[in-house]
Scaffold this motif. Structure first.
Motif, PDB file in Angstrom:
ATOM      1  N   GLU A  92       0.839  -1.204   0.000  1.00 53.24           N
ATOM      2  CA  GLU A  92       0.000   0.000   0.000  1.00 53.24           C
ATOM      3  C   GLU A  92       0.870   1.249   0.000  1.00 53.24           C
ATOM      4  OE1 GLU A  92      -3.193   0.726  -0.189  1.00 53.24           O
ATOM      5  OE2 GLU A  92      -3.502  -1.388  -0.672  1.00 53.24           O
ATOM      6  N   LEU A  93       1.834   1.232   0.896  1.00 51.59           N
ATOM      7  CA  LEU A  93       2.716   2.389   1.053  1.00 51.59           C
ATOM      8  C   LEU A  93       3.512   2.649  -0.227  1.00 51.59           C
ATOM      9  CD1 LEU A  93       3.953   4.453   3.049  1.00 51.59           C
ATOM     10  CD2 LEU A  93       5.603   2.712   3.689  1.00 51.59           C
ATOM     11  N   LEU A  94       4.009   1.568  -0.816  1.00 51.40           N
ATOM     12  CA  LEU A  94       4.891   1.734  -1.972  1.00 51.40           C
ATOM     13  C   LEU A  94       4.127   2.018  -3.255  1.00 51.40           C
ATOM     14  CD1 LEU A  94       7.536  -0.996  -1.177  1.00 51.40           C
ATOM     15  CD2 LEU A  94       7.615   1.430  -0.713  1.00 51.40           C
ATOM     16  N   ARG A  95       2.806   1.888  -3.186  1.00 55.33           N
ATOM     17  CA  ARG A  95       2.012   2.164  -4.378  1.00 55.33           C
ATOM     18  C   ARG A  95       1.866   3.672  -4.618  1.00 55.33           C
ATOM     19  NH1 ARG A  95      -2.314  -1.429  -3.382  1.00 55.33           N
ATOM     20  NH2 ARG A  95      -1.042  -3.157  -4.060  1.00 55.33           N
ATOM     21  N   LYS A  96       2.222   4.465  -3.619  1.00 56.28           N
ATOM     22  CA  LYS A  96       2.147   5.923  -3.777  1.00 56.28           C
ATOM     23  C   LYS A  96       3.207   6.389  -4.786  1.00 56.28           C
ATOM     24  CE  LYS A  96       0.914   6.958   1.018  1.00 56.28           C
ATOM     25  NZ  LYS A  96       1.399   7.638   2.221  1.00 56.28           N
ATOM     26  N   PRO A  97       2.988   7.579  -5.385  1.00 59.16           N
ATOM     27  CA  PRO A  97       4.039   8.125  -6.258  1.00 59.16           C
ATOM     28  C   PRO A  97       5.332   8.306  -5.454  1.00 59.16           C
ATOM     29  CG  PRO A  97       2.019   9.439  -6.370  1.00 59.16           C
ATOM     30  CD  PRO A  97       1.817   8.436  -5.273  1.00 59.16           C
ATOM     31  N   PRO A  98       6.495   8.089  -6.092  1.00 65.04           N
ATOM     32  CA  PRO A  98       7.765   8.111  -5.357  1.00 65.04           C
ATOM     33  C   PRO A  98       7.962   9.368  -4.523  1.00 65.04           C
ATOM     34  CG  PRO A  98       8.104   7.418  -7.623  1.00 65.04           C
ATOM     35  CD  PRO A  98       6.654   7.767  -7.497  1.00 65.04           C
ATOM     36  N   ASP A  99       7.506  10.536  -5.031  1.00 64.91           N
ATOM     37  CA  ASP A  99       7.771  11.760  -4.262  1.00 64.91           C
ATOM     38  C   ASP A  99       6.849  11.903  -3.046  1.00 64.91           C
ATOM     39  OD1 ASP A  99       5.679  12.030  -5.993  1.00 64.91           O
ATOM     40  OD2 ASP A  99       5.988  14.165  -6.365  1.00 64.91           O
ATOM     41  N   ILE A 143      10.417   8.505   3.686  1.00 63.94           N
ATOM     42  CA  ILE A 143      11.476   7.586   4.117  1.00 63.94           C
ATOM     43  C   ILE A 143      11.283   7.203   5.593  1.00 63.94           C
ATOM     44  CG2 ILE A 143      13.978   7.343   4.488  1.00 63.94           C
ATOM     45  CD1 ILE A 143      13.237   7.370   1.546  1.00 63.94           C
ATOM     46  N   ALA A 144      10.852   8.193   6.396  1.00 66.72           N
ATOM     47  CA  ALA A 144      10.689   7.923   7.832  1.00 66.72           C
ATOM     48  C   ALA A 144       9.633   6.842   8.058  1.00 66.72           C
ATOM     49  CB  ALA A 144      10.297   9.200   8.556  1.00 66.72           C
ATOM     50  N   ALA A 147      20.353   5.792   5.657  1.00 64.45           N
ATOM     51  CA  ALA A 147      21.454   5.745   4.674  1.00 64.45           C
ATOM     52  C   ALA A 147      21.311   4.509   3.790  1.00 64.45           C
ATOM     53  CB  ALA A 147      22.798   5.727   5.405  1.00 64.45           C
ATOM     54  N   ALA A 148      20.935   3.390   4.401  1.00 62.04           N
ATOM     55  CA  ALA A 148      20.751   2.164   3.611  1.00 62.04           C
ATOM     56  C   ALA A 148      19.587   2.331   2.643  1.00 62.04           C
ATOM     57  CB  ALA A 148      20.498   0.977   4.545  1.00 62.04           C
ATOM     58  N   ILE A 149      18.518   2.981   3.116  1.00 64.64           N
ATOM     59  CA  ILE A 149      17.343   3.175   2.258  1.00 64.64           C
ATOM     60  C   ILE A 149      17.714   4.055   1.062  1.00 64.64           C
ATOM     61  CG2 ILE A 149      15.036   4.225   2.124  1.00 64.64           C
ATOM     62  CD1 ILE A 149      14.554   3.293   5.016  1.00 64.64           C
ATOM     63  N   ILE A 173      13.767   2.681  -2.794  1.00 65.63           N
ATOM     64  CA  ILE A 173      12.549   2.177  -2.158  1.00 65.63           C
ATOM     65  C   ILE A 173      12.158   0.793  -2.686  1.00 65.63           C
ATOM     66  CG2 ILE A 173      10.054   2.577  -1.980  1.00 65.63           C
ATOM     67  CD1 ILE A 173      11.607   4.323  -0.134  1.00 65.63           C
ATOM     68  N   GLN A 174      12.273   0.604  -4.000  1.00 66.60           N
ATOM     69  CA  GLN A 174      11.813  -0.666  -4.552  1.00 66.60           C
ATOM     70  C   GLN A 174      12.659  -1.831  -4.031  1.00 66.60           C
ATOM     71  OE1 GLN A 174      11.605  -1.045  -8.884  1.00 66.60           O
ATOM     72  NE2 GLN A 174       9.426  -0.673  -8.675  1.00 66.60           N
ATOM     73  N   ARG A 175      13.954  -1.601  -3.932  1.00 70.42           N
ATOM     74  CA  ARG A 175      14.834  -2.662  -3.445  1.00 70.42           C
ATOM     75  C   ARG A 175      14.552  -2.962  -1.973  1.00 70.42           C
ATOM     76  NH1 ARG A 175      15.471  -5.074  -6.801  1.00 70.42           N
ATOM     77  NH2 ARG A 175      17.174  -4.452  -8.117  1.00 70.42           N
ATOM     78  N   ILE A 176      14.152  -1.922  -1.225  1.00 73.41           N
ATOM     79  CA  ILE A 176      13.791  -2.124   0.180  1.00 73.41           C
ATOM     80  C   ILE A 176      12.628  -3.114   0.259  1.00 73.41           C
ATOM     81  CG2 ILE A 176      12.813  -1.015   2.251  1.00 73.41           C
ATOM     82  CD1 ILE A 176      15.628  -0.150   1.747  1.00 73.41           C
ATOM     83  N   GLU A 177      11.672  -2.923  -0.629  1.00 76.84           N
ATOM     84  CA  GLU A 177      10.525  -3.830  -0.638  1.00 76.84           C
ATOM     85  C   GLU A 177      10.991  -5.261  -0.913  1.00 76.84           C
ATOM     86  OE1 GLU A 177       7.794  -3.467  -3.913  1.00 76.84           O
ATOM     87  OE2 GLU A 177       6.161  -4.253  -2.719  1.00 76.84           O
TER      88      GLU A 177
END
Ligand SMILES: [Fe+2]
Ligand SMILES: [Fe+2]
Length: 306
Positions: free
Chosen positions: A33-40, A44-45, A81-83, A88-92
Motif C-alpha cells: 500500500e505504502l509503496l504504491r504511492k508516487p515516489p515523491d 522515508i521515515a 542511509a541504507a534506504i 525504495i523498490q529494493r527495500i521492498e
C-alpha cells in the motif's frame, strides 16, 4: 483439477489442523500500500518505521547496502542511509523476502529453501517488470502475486512432508513439472494447499486466485489478468534457470500459449511486444536477480569473504 481438490476435505482438514501454520508476515498489508504511492509522496521515515518492526531486517538492509553490488565509497551505517543507497523498490524486495524466508524453520523445508526463494523472488521481480511493460496498472500487486504464488509449497512441506518428498524424488529425475507430479501422487497440487493458507491469511481475493489458479488459468475468474501474468512469468522463470533447481522436459512456445494470446486481447502492448527481445532482456535480468537473491540469502560470513 482444482475445483475437486479444493473441496478435498482430507487436505483442508490436514492444513487447518497444522499447529504451526505460518502467520502472515506483519508487513504484508501495509508495505505494498505504502509503496504504491508516487515516489515523491513516499516518506522515508515511514518506511524506516515499518522496517523497524522486522527484527532482522535492519541488519539485512545494511548488509546488502554495503555489499559489492552497491559499491559505496563510505559504508552505510544507518537505516535511512541504507534506504537511500538501495532505493525504495529494493527495500521492498529485501523486506518481503526476508519476512518470507523465516516462515518455515530450516529443518522443515523439503525443497532447498534457497532454490524456493530464488524462484519466488525471481518470479516477483519478473512479474513486476512484465506488468510494467504490458501496461498492467498495478505493478506492485503483480510483484506480490509473483512472490506468493507458490505458497502451497510451504504448506506441503509442513502438512505432507513425506509425501511431498516422494513427489520431488520422482519429479526431479524425470524433469516433470511439480504440479503435474503432485496431481498424480497426491491428488492435489501446491495451488490447492496454498489457496487454503492464502484464505487463512485473508489475502486480497485476486492474490488468492493467483495462488489457486496459476497452473489452471482456464478456470480462473475472468477479469483478473494477474493469474495469467503470474502463470506466464512463472513459466519464464522456470525456462530461465529460476525454477526449482531442475530442468523440466517440456517445450514451451510462449507466443502460441493460449494464456498469452488471451492476455494480448486485454493488453495490446503484449501483441506487439518483441518476445525474443524480452527473453533476451530477461536473461540479463535473471543474472541481476540471481546476484541480488544470493546477496540477500547469503550468510553474512560468506558475503564478507566475497
Ligand atoms: Fe506453482
Ligand atoms: Fe512457481
Amino acid at each position: 483439477m482444482t475445483t475437486r481438490a479444493i473441496g478435498n476435505p482430507e487436505l483442508r482438514n490436514r492444513v487447518e489442523k497444522l499447529r504451526s501454520l505460518p502467520a502472515s508476515p506483519a508487513v504484508l498489508q501495509p508495505l505494498p500500500e505504502l509503496l504504491r504511492k508516487p515516489p515523491d509522496e513516499i516518506e522515508i521515515a515511514q518506511v524506516a518505521r515499518l522496517v523497524s518492526f522486522e527484527k532482522t531486517v535492519a541488519a539485512q538492509l545494511l548488509r546488502v547496502a554495503n555489499s559489492p553490488l552497491y559499491a559505496r565509497a563510505v559504508p552505510a551505517d544507518s537505516i535511512p542511509a541504507a534506504i537511500s543507497t538501495l532505493g525504495i523498490q529494493r527495500i521492498e524486495d529485501i523486506l518481503l523476502s526476508n519476512c518470507f524466508s523465516t516462515l518455515l524453520p530450516a529443518a522443515k523445508w523439503v525443497i532447498e529453501p534457497g532454490v524456493f526463494w530464488r524462484h519466488s523472488f525471481g518470479c516477483a521481480l519478473v512479474c513486476r517488470e512484465f506488468a510494467e511493460r504490458i501496461g498492467y496498472p498495478d505493478a506492485e500487486k503483480a510483484y506480490l502475486a509473483g512472490l506468493l504464488h507458490d505458497l502451497g509449497i510451504i504448506v506441503n512441506s509442513l502438512a505432507y512432508a513425506d509425501e511431498f518428498r516422494a513427489v520431488l524424488a520422482t519429479a526431479v529425475p524425470n524433469g516433470r513439472p511439480l504440479a503435474e507430479q503432485e496431481e498424480t501422487m497426491l491428488g492435489f497440487t501446491h495451488s490447492d494447499s496454498g489457496a487454503i493458507l492464502a484464505k487463512t491469511w485473508k489475502l486480497p481475493g485476486d492474490i488468492v486466485e493467483v495462488v489457486q489458479r496459476h497452473h489452471d488459468v482456464e478456470h480462473a475468474p475472468r477479469g483478473n489478468p494477474l493469474v495469467a501474468i503470474t502463470h506466464l512469468c512463472d513459466l519464464l522463470c522456470r525456462l530461465r534457470d529460476l525454477g526449482y533447481g531442475y530442468q523440466e522436459w517440456r517445450a514451451i512456445d510462449l507466443a502460441a500459449d493460449p494464456v498469452w494470446v488471451a492476455l494480448a486481447d486485454h493488453f495490446p502492448k503484449l501483441a506487439t511486444m518483441d518476445l525474443a527481445r524480452f527473453t533476451l532482456d530477461l536473461d540479463a535480468y535473471v543474472l541481476r536477480i540471481t546476484a541480488l537473491v544470493d546477496t540477500i540469502f547469503s550468510p553474512a560470513d560468506r558475503l564478507a569473504k566475497a
